[in-house]
Motif scaffolding. Structure first.
Motif, short mmCIF file in Angstrom:
data_model
loop_
_atom_site.label_atom_id
_atom_site.label_comp_id
_atom_site.label_asym_id
_atom_site.label_seq_id
_atom_site.Cartn_x
_atom_site.Cartn_y
_atom_site.Cartn_z
N LEU A 1 18.76 10.13 -5.73
CA LEU A 1 18.09 9.04 -5.04
C LEU A 1 16.61 9.41 -4.99
N ILE A 2 15.78 8.56 -5.56
CA ILE A 2 14.35 8.85 -5.65
C ILE A 2 13.57 7.91 -4.74
N LEU A 3 12.81 8.50 -3.83
CA LEU A 3 11.95 7.74 -2.93
C LEU A 3 10.53 7.79 -3.46
N ILE A 4 9.97 6.64 -3.77
CA ILE A 4 8.63 6.56 -4.35
C ILE A 4 7.63 6.07 -3.31
N GLU A 5 6.66 6.91 -3.03
CA GLU A 5 5.54 6.59 -2.14
C GLU A 5 5.99 6.12 -0.75
N CYS A 6 6.94 6.81 -0.18
CA CYS A 6 7.34 6.51 1.21
C CYS A 6 6.38 7.24 2.14
N GLN A 7 5.14 6.81 2.05
CA GLN A 7 4.02 7.45 2.72
C GLN A 7 3.33 6.48 3.67
N ASN A 8 2.45 7.04 4.49
CA ASN A 8 1.77 6.23 5.51
C ASN A 8 0.93 5.11 4.91
N GLU A 9 0.43 5.29 3.71
CA GLU A 9 -0.42 4.26 3.11
C GLU A 9 0.29 2.91 3.03
N TRP A 10 1.62 2.96 2.86
CA TRP A 10 2.43 1.74 2.83
C TRP A 10 3.03 1.39 4.18
N LEU A 11 3.49 2.39 4.91
CA LEU A 11 4.39 2.12 6.03
C LEU A 11 3.78 2.26 7.42
N GLU B 1 1.22 1.60 10.50
CA GLU B 1 0.47 0.42 10.95
C GLU B 1 -0.98 0.48 10.49
N ASN B 2 -1.50 1.69 10.28
CA ASN B 2 -2.88 1.86 9.84
C ASN B 2 -3.00 2.04 8.33
N GLY B 3 -1.91 1.90 7.62
CA GLY B 3 -1.94 2.10 6.18
C GLY B 3 -2.82 1.07 5.47
N LYS B 4 -3.63 1.55 4.54
CA LYS B 4 -4.55 0.65 3.84
C LYS B 4 -3.81 -0.36 2.97
N LEU B 5 -2.70 0.07 2.37
CA LEU B 5 -1.93 -0.85 1.52
C LEU B 5 -1.05 -1.79 2.34
N ARG B 6 -0.56 -1.29 3.46
CA ARG B 6 0.25 -2.16 4.34
C ARG B 6 -0.54 -3.41 4.72
N LYS B 7 -1.83 -3.24 4.95
CA LYS B 7 -2.66 -4.36 5.35
C LYS B 7 -2.81 -5.41 4.25
N LEU B 8 -2.54 -5.01 3.01
CA LEU B 8 -2.67 -5.94 1.88
C LEU B 8 -1.38 -6.69 1.58
N ILE B 9 -0.28 -6.27 2.19
CA ILE B 9 1.02 -6.89 1.92
C ILE B 9 1.12 -8.23 2.67
N LYS B 10 1.37 -9.28 1.91
CA LYS B 10 1.48 -10.61 2.51
C LYS B 10 2.87 -10.88 3.06
N ASP B 11 3.88 -10.29 2.43
CA ASP B 11 5.27 -10.50 2.85
C ASP B 11 5.71 -9.32 3.72
N LYS B 12 5.33 -9.36 4.99
CA LYS B 12 5.63 -8.24 5.90
C LYS B 12 7.12 -8.11 6.17
N ASN B 13 7.85 -9.21 6.11
CA ASN B 13 9.30 -9.15 6.33
C ASN B 13 9.97 -8.35 5.22
N GLN B 14 9.53 -8.58 4.00
CA GLN B 14 10.07 -7.83 2.85
C GLN B 14 9.85 -6.32 3.06
N PHE C 1 3.95 -6.96 -2.89
CA PHE C 1 2.99 -7.55 -1.96
C PHE C 1 3.41 -8.96 -1.56
N THR C 2 4.05 -9.68 -2.49
CA THR C 2 4.44 -11.06 -2.21
C THR C 2 5.88 -11.31 -2.65
#
Length: 200
Positions: free
Chosen positions: A6-16, A18-31, A169-170
């Protein structure tokens, strides 16, 4: 039973985070929220099965991005510096706490591209441990997860994406991947099918 990973790719703060820079760019927050819960569920399954190895793939780059050189950077080599993401020493590169590796779980190193194989020891690890079947989770589905799927296919791995344990992102990006891409390079299942599939 077959040994799988099982490979986890980029399960890091940048995505997950609340202050992650990429999280802020995701339009589909439910996804994103659904994917986080399902990665956690898949990880629990893997950690309770001695025949599943858990591998962690991160992206961590030096300040100033010397890995990218001074050429005409395009694609991610242009987008990453503009977003100022993945810089070693910043919180964004740290593991999201619930996905921090446990002792005995292997951390893939050396990554410099979109694919989890790009510049890393992933292929050597899989081959040296006789792992031919891999499951992918993580971010982003239509970029790094897809790049990993494509390269895994070309290297001869039997690859399955846990489709609800990853996010784009969408919604449109995810639908395009599902309808037009995944079947060319591997399989997709939902996380609740993961346990059953391990024993096939």
């Amino acid at each position: 039973m077959k040994k799988v990973a099982l490979i986890l790719i980029e399960c890091q703060n940048e995505w997950l985070s609340e202050n992650g820079k990429l999280r802020k760019l995701i339009k589909d927050k439910n996804q994103l929220s659904v994917s986080e819960k399902n990665i956690e569920a898949a990880l629990k399954i893997a950690r309770n099965n001695e025949d599943i190895q858990v591998l962690h793939v991160t992206l961590r780059l030096n300040k100033g991005y010397p890995e990218f050189g001074k050429g005409p950077n395009i694609g991610l080599q242009s987008a990453i510096p503009k977003a100022k993401t993945w810089i070693i020493g910043e919180s964004g590169t740290e593991y999201y706490p619930k996905f921090k590796p446990l002792p005995g779980e292997f951390e893939i190193s050396g990554r410099v591209g979109a694919s989890a194989f790009a510049g890393t020891n992933l292929d050597a690890y899989l081959r040296n441990n006789n792992i031919k079947k891999i499951y992918l989770t993580g971010y982003a589905l239509h970029v790094c997860v897809e790049s990993t799927l494509r390269e895994a296919h070309d290297k001869g791995y039997n690859t399955t994406i846990l489709i609800d344990a990853t996010a784009s992102f969408t919604d449109q990006q995810k639908k395009y991947f599902i309808n037009n891409t995944v079947h060319h390079f591997g399989h997709q299942i939902k996380t609740n099918q993961f346990l059953e599939s391990v024993y096939l």
